[in-house]
Write an enzyme that holds these catalytic residues in place. Structure first.
Site, mmCIF file in Angstrom:
data_model
loop_
_atom_site.group_PDB
_atom_site.id
_atom_site.type_symbol
_atom_site.label_atom_id
_atom_site.label_comp_id
_atom_site.label_asym_id
_atom_site.label_seq_id
_atom_site.Cartn_x
_atom_site.Cartn_y
_atom_site.Cartn_z
ATOM 1 N N GLY A 101 0.815 -1.223 0.000
ATOM 2 C CA GLY A 101 0.000 0.000 0.000
ATOM 3 C C GLY A 101 0.840 1.261 0.000
ATOM 4 C CG ASN A 102 -0.414 4.704 -1.557
ATOM 5 O OD1 ASN A 102 -1.072 5.585 -1.023
ATOM 6 N ND2 ASN A 102 -0.876 3.997 -2.587
ATOM 7 N NE ARG A 103 3.585 8.204 5.227
ATOM 8 C CZ ARG A 103 4.385 9.263 5.271
ATOM 9 N NH1 ARG A 103 5.518 9.267 4.590
ATOM 10 N NH2 ARG A 103 4.056 10.318 5.977
ATOM 11 C CB SER A 104 -2.614 8.419 -0.469
ATOM 12 O OG SER A 104 -3.623 9.351 -0.732
ATOM 13 C CB ALA A 125 -1.547 7.389 -3.924
#
Ligand code: CTP
Length: 440
Positions: free
Chosen positions: A243-246, A312
């Site tokens: 995943g990512n931090r958005s 994102a």
């Protein structure tokens, strides 16, 4: 309200029972129209007991009632769940060999489908072409989602959950004017201005520097805006993902400002905390992975005037999604995860853009130097010629999960037309000012 629930012959047919039950629970008059294939998975007595109406598959039953057209004519909403690859192909071709086929041709009500099939079938060019044709005719898609499938595989192709199908189908009725007819037949879209790319120009130094935001109430009245927000999660087993931090805050700020300015807003929310969308004047479509986001954005974009790709989106996803948790004793001291490319939603939107439709892309860059960052943005807008590209500076302590943001906005050709920093609400207003200009 009269709801037709079409059920076609896939294993997910057993879950369609939940769709029927939920519509009945909400007080609707539900008529179930299964195909012959569907009845191999779920029986007529179950469907009759739950729907409280007679169930038939054949156009030769109740001929005196002209049932093959009367059902479709009476319907306020038609939901096909599950829709197999075969069912989508039949719908595309307009085949009318059974009661579901005739009903779908006879109805003028919104048609919502919830596909279910294996990933290879969903991604086959024949199915992709059928989905595109059906979307263009105004058919709304809910799912499919990524998850466990029949057998020992997992991936995109699982039918959405019954409660999500019912909620999504009822949300379609909130925009009755758009539903059930091709986007190309919408007079308001045909009247949309033809605007050569790159027409947006800075009003002057002050504007570029970020003052003078307008954000006029009502300047987006009647405009249909789709915003993707949050960050996708790419699962590789039932409990883990890449995943990512958005957080989704910037996308939600754009959605909120668009709604305040009079737009009809749909938010495709990738893993956005529910609390952040509370009170938002928008239709929220929750998604998890990039493939789910792609489906939801393309579905919503069919009749959108503006699409803002704030999310994102993971460029890659694990090649394999396991049905069971990956065990470390099978991996040893190092582990390699094979990733495959995801479709580029923004690039596909730009390629399929209708005349007058505005597509806004985002570029999250860690490059601290402004000039170098703008160069990266220029390369990106050259690759994916969106109408506007919003470059934002991200890093360990900037951009994500924060209330503040700093942006440079580029047009095709690479000119910077706006530069601003401030709260995500201020940044949203600045971006929508440019969108409003582009629409006029
Ligand atoms: N995007 C998309 N689909 C993807 C990846 C990104 O639609 N599979 C969209 C994002 O929503 C955003 C823009 O494309 O609007 C970001 O462009 P991209 O080139 O993917 O940016 P980065 O991921 O930052 O690319 P790079 O790693 O090349 O810097």
């Amino acid at each position: 309200m009269t709801v037709i629930v079409g059920i076609t012959g896939g294993i997910a047919a057993y879950k369609a029972v939940g769709v029927v039950r939920e519509f009945v629970k909400q007080g609707h008059d539900v008529h179930v129209v299964p195909t012959e294939g569907a009845l191999r998975f779920v029986g007529v007595p179950t469907l009759e007991a739950l729907s409280r109406n007679a169930v038939t598959t054949s156009v030769f039953d109740d001929v005196a009632e002209v049932r093959h057209v009367s059902l479709g004519r009476r319907a306020d909403l038609v939901v096909v769940a599950p829709a197999t690859a075969d069912a989508l192909a039949r719908m595309t071709a307009g085949l009318a060999g059974d009661l579901l086929g005739t009903t779908l041709l006879a109805t003028e009500a919104p048609v919502v489908v919830a596909p279910a099939m294996h990933p290879q079938m969903w991604e086959h060019p024949a199915t992709r072409a059928n989905v595109a044709t059906l979307r263009d005719r105004g058919v709304r898609f809910i799912g499919p989602v990524v998850g466990a499938l029949t057998g020992d595989d997992a991936g995109i192709g699982r039918m959405a959950e019954p409660e999500d199908i019912v909620a999504g189908a009822l949300a379609v009725l909130d925009h009755p004017a758009d539903a059930g007819r091709p986007a190309s037949a919408d007079p308001s879209l045909q009247a949309a201005p033809t605007r050569p790319a790159g027409e947006i120009r800075p009003a002057g130094e002050t504007d570029v520097a970020g003052t003078g935001a307008r954000g006029e109430q009502g300047d987006l009245a009647g405009v249909r805006v789709v915003v993707s927000a949050g960050g996708t999660r790419e699962p590789f087993d039932p409990v883990r993902f890449v995943g990512n931090r958005s957080s989704g805050r910037q996308g939600l700020a754009i959605a909120a400002d668009a709604a305040r300015r009079g737009a009809t807003v749909t938010v495709v929310a990738a893993n956005v905390e529910a609390a952040l969308t509370t009170g938002l004047d928008a239709t929220v479509v929750p998604v998890g992975s990039a493939l789910e986001l792609a489906e939801a954005v393309h579905a919503a974009a069919v009749d959108a005037d503006v699409v803002v790709m704030t999310a994102a989106v993971a460029d890659y996803r694990p090649a394999e999604v396991r049905t069971e948790k990956l065990k470390k004793d099978l991996q040893g001291d190092t582990m390699t995860l094979e990733l495959v490319r995801n479709p580029d939603v923004l690039a596909d939107l730009v390629a399929a853009r209708r005349t007058g439709q505005i597509v806004v892309g985002f570029a999250a860059e860690t490059e601290p130097d402004r000039a170098a960052r703008i160069e990266l943005g220029r390369a990106k807008i050259a690759r994916k010629p969106a109408d506007l590209l919003v470059v934002n500076h991200v890093g360990w302590s900037s951009g994500f999960e924060r209330e503040e943001n700093a942006i440079e906005v580029l047009v095709p050709g690479g000119e910077v037309v706006r530069e601003t920093s401030g709260s995500k609400a201020d940044v949203a207003t600045a971006i929508l000012d440019l969108v409003a200009t582009a629409l006029t």
